[in-house]
Scaffold this active site. Structure first.
Site, PDB file in Angstrom:
ATOM      1  N   THR A   1       0.835  -1.200   0.000  1.00  0.00           N
ATOM      2  CA  THR A   1       0.000   0.000   0.000  1.00  0.00           C
ATOM      3  C   THR A   1       0.872   1.254   0.000  1.00  0.00           C
ATOM      4  OG1 THR A   1      -1.423   1.315   1.456  1.00  0.00           O
ATOM      5  CG2 THR A   1      -0.158  -0.393   2.520  1.00  0.00           C
ATOM      6  N   ASP A   2       0.310   2.360  -0.475  1.00  0.00           N
ATOM      7  CA  ASP A   2       1.066   3.626  -0.433  1.00  0.00           C
ATOM      8  C   ASP A   2       1.240   4.120   1.005  1.00  0.00           C
ATOM      9  OD1 ASP A   2      -1.566   4.407   0.044  1.00  0.00           O
ATOM     10  OD2 ASP A   2      -1.559   6.054  -1.392  1.00  0.00           O
ATOM     11  N   GLU A   3       0.478   3.528   1.942  1.00  0.00           N
ATOM     12  CA  GLU A   3       0.556   3.984   3.334  1.00  0.00           C
ATOM     13  C   GLU A   3       1.895   3.649   3.980  1.00  0.00           C
ATOM     14  OE1 GLU A   3      -2.965   3.734   5.722  1.00  0.00           O
ATOM     15  OE2 GLU A   3      -4.244   3.554   3.965  1.00  0.00           O
TER      16      GLU A   3
ATOM     17  N   TYR B   1      -1.750  -0.209  11.173  1.00  0.00           N
ATOM     18  CA  TYR B   1      -2.037  -0.898   9.900  1.00  0.00           C
ATOM     19  C   TYR B   1      -0.862  -0.727   8.943  1.00  0.00           C
ATOM     20  CZ  TYR B   1      -3.571  -1.244   5.022  1.00  0.00           C
ATOM     21  OH  TYR B   1      -3.634  -1.527   3.681  1.00  0.00           O
TER      22      TYR B   1
ATOM     23  N   LYS C   1       1.746  -3.538   7.351  1.00  0.00           N
ATOM     24  CA  LYS C   1       1.907  -3.762   5.907  1.00  0.00           C
ATOM     25  C   LYS C   1       3.373  -3.555   5.511  1.00  0.00           C
ATOM     26  CE  LYS C   1      -0.585  -4.517   3.010  1.00  0.00           C
ATOM     27  NZ  LYS C   1      -0.995  -5.835   2.433  1.00  0.00           N
TER      28      LYS C   1
ATOM     29  N   HIS D   1      -3.767  10.839  12.029  1.00  0.00           N
ATOM     30  CA  HIS D   1      -4.328  10.815  10.672  1.00  0.00           C
ATOM     31  C   HIS D   1      -3.354  11.395   9.640  1.00  0.00           C
ATOM     32  CE1 HIS D   1      -8.415  11.383   8.397  1.00  0.00           C
ATOM     33  NE2 HIS D   1      -7.581  10.555   7.789  1.00  0.00           N
TER      34      HIS D   1
HETATM   35  N1  LIG Z   1      -8.543  -1.051  -0.122  1.00  0.00           N
HETATM   36  C1  LIG Z   1      -7.573  -0.238  -0.518  1.00  0.00           C
HETATM   37  O1  LIG Z   1      -7.823   0.926  -0.837  1.00  0.00           O
HETATM   38  C2  LIG Z   1      -6.146  -0.744  -0.619  1.00  0.00           C
HETATM   39  C3  LIG Z   1      -5.176   0.058  -1.201  1.00  0.00           C
HETATM   40  C4  LIG Z   1      -3.868  -0.441  -1.329  1.00  0.00           C
HETATM   41  C5  LIG Z   1      -3.569  -1.709  -0.878  1.00  0.00           C
HETATM   42  N2  LIG Z   1      -4.529  -2.465  -0.302  1.00  0.00           N
HETATM   43  C6  LIG Z   1      -4.178  -3.832   0.126  1.00  0.00           C
HETATM   44  O2  LIG Z   1      -4.946  -4.713  -0.673  1.00  0.00           O
HETATM   45  C7  LIG Z   1      -5.270  -5.894   0.060  1.00  0.00           C
HETATM   46  C8  LIG Z   1      -6.758  -6.147   0.043  1.00  0.00           C
HETATM   47  O3  LIG Z   1      -7.424  -5.044   0.643  1.00  0.00           O
HETATM   48  P1  LIG Z   1      -9.025  -5.004   0.733  1.00  0.00           P
HETATM   49  O4  LIG Z   1      -9.411  -3.581   0.801  1.00  0.00           O
HETATM   50  O5  LIG Z   1      -9.593  -5.868  -0.312  1.00  0.00           O
HETATM   51  O6  LIG Z   1      -9.251  -5.678   2.168  1.00  0.00           O
HETATM   52  P2  LIG Z   1     -10.503  -6.470   2.727  1.00  0.00           P
HETATM   53  O7  LIG Z   1     -10.481  -6.245   4.197  1.00  0.00           O
HETATM   54  O8  LIG Z   1     -11.737  -6.121   1.975  1.00  0.00           O
HETATM   55  O9  LIG Z   1     -10.178  -8.000   2.410  1.00  0.00           O
HETATM   56  C9  LIG Z   1      -9.200  -8.723   3.119  1.00  0.00           C
HETATM   57  C10 LIG Z   1      -9.466 -10.212   2.920  1.00  0.00           C
HETATM   58  O10 LIG Z   1      -8.410 -10.942   3.569  1.00  0.00           O
HETATM   59  C11 LIG Z   1      -8.990 -12.025   4.293  1.00  0.00           C
HETATM   60  N3  LIG Z   1      -8.108 -12.353   5.423  1.00  0.00           N
HETATM   61  C12 LIG Z   1      -7.786 -11.549   6.473  1.00  0.00           C
HETATM   62  N4  LIG Z   1      -6.960 -12.197   7.315  1.00  0.00           N
HETATM   63  C13 LIG Z   1      -6.754 -13.443   6.793  1.00  0.00           C
HETATM   64  C14 LIG Z   1      -5.984 -14.561   7.189  1.00  0.00           C
HETATM   65  N5  LIG Z   1      -5.269 -14.547   8.329  1.00  0.00           N
HETATM   66  N6  LIG Z   1      -5.994 -15.667   6.411  1.00  0.00           N
HETATM   67  C15 LIG Z   1      -6.718 -15.708   5.262  1.00  0.00           C
HETATM   68  N7  LIG Z   1      -7.469 -14.674   4.832  1.00  0.00           N
HETATM   69  C16 LIG Z   1      -7.479 -13.549   5.590  1.00  0.00           C
HETATM   70  C17 LIG Z   1     -10.340 -11.505   4.750  1.00  0.00           C
HETATM   71  O11 LIG Z   1     -11.241 -12.565   5.080  1.00  0.00           O
HETATM   72  C18 LIG Z   1     -10.787 -10.707   3.529  1.00  0.00           C
HETATM   73  O12 LIG Z   1     -11.477 -11.521   2.606  1.00  0.00           O
HETATM   74  C19 LIG Z   1      -4.686  -5.699   1.454  1.00  0.00           C
HETATM   75  O13 LIG Z   1      -3.448  -6.343   1.514  1.00  0.00           O
HETATM   76  C20 LIG Z   1      -4.515  -4.190   1.568  1.00  0.00           C
HETATM   77  O14 LIG Z   1      -3.474  -3.855   2.446  1.00  0.00           O
HETATM   78  C21 LIG Z   1      -5.819  -2.025  -0.154  1.00  0.00           C
END
Ligand SMILES: NC(=O)c1ccc[n+]([C@@H]2O[C@H](COP(=O)([O-])OP(=O)(O)OC[C@H]3O[C@@H](n4cnc5c(N)ncnc54)[C@H](O)[C@@H]3O)[C@@H](O)[C@H]2O)c1
Length: 340
Positions: free
Chosen positions: A125-127, A153, A157, A279
């Site tokens: 993530t960009d975070e 968080y 990551k 934040h």
């Molecule tokens: N949403 C965003 O804007 C964003 C931006 C950049 C990166 N990301 C990254 O993308 C990825 C997905 O994000 P998202 O928004 O879809 O999250 P989300 O919370 O919607 O989905 C996460 C999924 O991971 C599963 N999970 C969690 N812990 C687990 C474990 N121990 N074993 C197996 N499965 C597990 C959950 O059941 C869920 O289905 C993450 O790694 C996040 O850091 C998200």
């Protein structure tokens, strides 16, 4: 046929990614491993149950015994299972450290031992870069920006991100990393700002806006993110990191006004609430590397159209988020897969 193991495929980005790949690559099959935490929802993948190219496995990425055999079945892994909500990490960072750091380590070790496994893609993530000043909008995160995560968080990551880097360096594993900005689109868990605000307004409730609302995020449509992940998986250079962003910076206040306008609501629906501790002020991504080297560019993220389509999706799929909000979506798993 190429088999990709996707972790966290029942979440927001994972479900969109699985649909995207099955559609874009007829010669690929997918194994989706997800432990179905509160944000994992198999309804996000409804319709794929009988697709021969798709298989769901309910397992925790921390489960060493379960991950080993799955790795032996796959040619590549896209690792996106995570605890993903900053606010929750402020309340309790334990599951964040467990899943995002220790879980990533379990997967890296399992991938290292698996004979067939090729590329490991870590969805970061960009975070991980921390925060930029609001005052100078010419400053962007590049892949060389020092990592300085500010929330539990983001720190967790960053732990996974650096472990992936170390396993490439130490063991010569084929690892690539994507660092993406904020995503929007269908199937996002309604604790995140866009679905939270839209669904609140549909229900006639106010929208809680943090602090002065001036925090800036760079918004990217989830399908553009999925396309970037696929490009890095197929064409990225081993050991490299690729920033992914929409060049679409908006303050939270601007985002809120945009949603209020699309919902036909006025400013009186904003409720200013106490700011999130720590934040981050501004995120903005320089995505020129992935454009230059892999030819990826966002094509679905332009506002106001992309935001309007997203708001429409939540309005048209009220049943989906009402079931999520009420907890009823959890029964779907047993209905489809029995009580295993
Ligand atoms: N949403 C965003 O804007 C964003 C931006 C950049 C990166 N990301 C990254 O993308 C990825 C997905 O994000 P998202 O928004 O879809 O999250 P989300 O919370 O919607 O989905 C996460 C999924 O991971 C599963 N999970 C969690 N812990 C687990 C474990 N121990 N074993 C197996 N499965 C597990 C959950 O059941 C869920 O289905 C993450 O790694 C996040 O850091 C998200």
């Amino acid at each position: 046929m190429r088999t990709i193991l996707v972790t966290g495929g029942a979440g927001f980005i994972g479900a969109n990614f699985i649909r995207f790949v099955l559609n874009a690559r007829p010669a690929y099959q997918i194994i989706n491993v997800d432990s179905l935490t509160y944000s994992g929802n198999l309804e996000n993948l409804a319709g794929l149950e009988r697709d021969e190219r798709y298989r769901f496995v309910k397992a925790d990425i921390l489960d060493v015994a379960a991950m080993g055999p799955l790795m032996e079945e796959a040619d590549a892994i896209v690792h996106m299972a995570a605890e993903s909500h900053v606010d929750r990490s402020i309340l309790d960072s334990t599951p964040f450290v467990q899943t995002n750091i220790a879980g990533t380590q379990v997967l890296l070790d399992a991938a290292r031992k698996a004979e067939r496994m090729g590329r490991f893609l870590y969805v970061s993530t960009d975070e991980v870069y921390g925060s930029l000043p609001l005052e100078d909008t010419s400053v962007l995160f590049t892949e060389e920006t020092p990592l300085a995560p500010n929330s539990p968080y983001a720190a967790s990551k960053t732990g996974g991100d650096l472990l992936a880097r170390a396993y490439h360096h130490t063991f010569g594993m084929d690892i690539v990393t994507t660092r993406c900005s904020n995503n929007f689109g269908p199937y996002q868990f309604p604790e995140k700002v866009i679905p939270l605000f839209v669904t609140n307004l549909v229900e006639g409730k106010k929208v809680p806006l943090y602090g002065d609302g001036l925090n800036v995020r760079d918004w990217l449509h989830v399908d553009d993110h999925c396309e970037a992940i696929l490009a890095v998986l197929e064409k990225g250079i081993s050991g490299e990191v690729y920033n992914v962003g929409g060049n679409n910076e908006r303050s939270n206040l601007e985002l809120t006004h945009s949603i209020l306008g699309l919902m036909g609501c006025g400013e009186e629906m904003i409720e200013y609430v106490c700011d999130r501790p720590g934040h981050d002020r501004r995120y903005a991504i320089d995505a020129s590397k992935i454009k230059r080297e892999l030819g990826w560019e966002p094509t679905r993220s332009a506002w106001p159209e992309a935001m309007a389509a997203t708001v429409e999706w939540y309005k048209a799929n009220a049943e989906w988020w009402q079931r999520v909000r009420s907890g009823a979506y959890r029964a779907y798993y047993e209905q489809q897969y029995g009580a295993r």
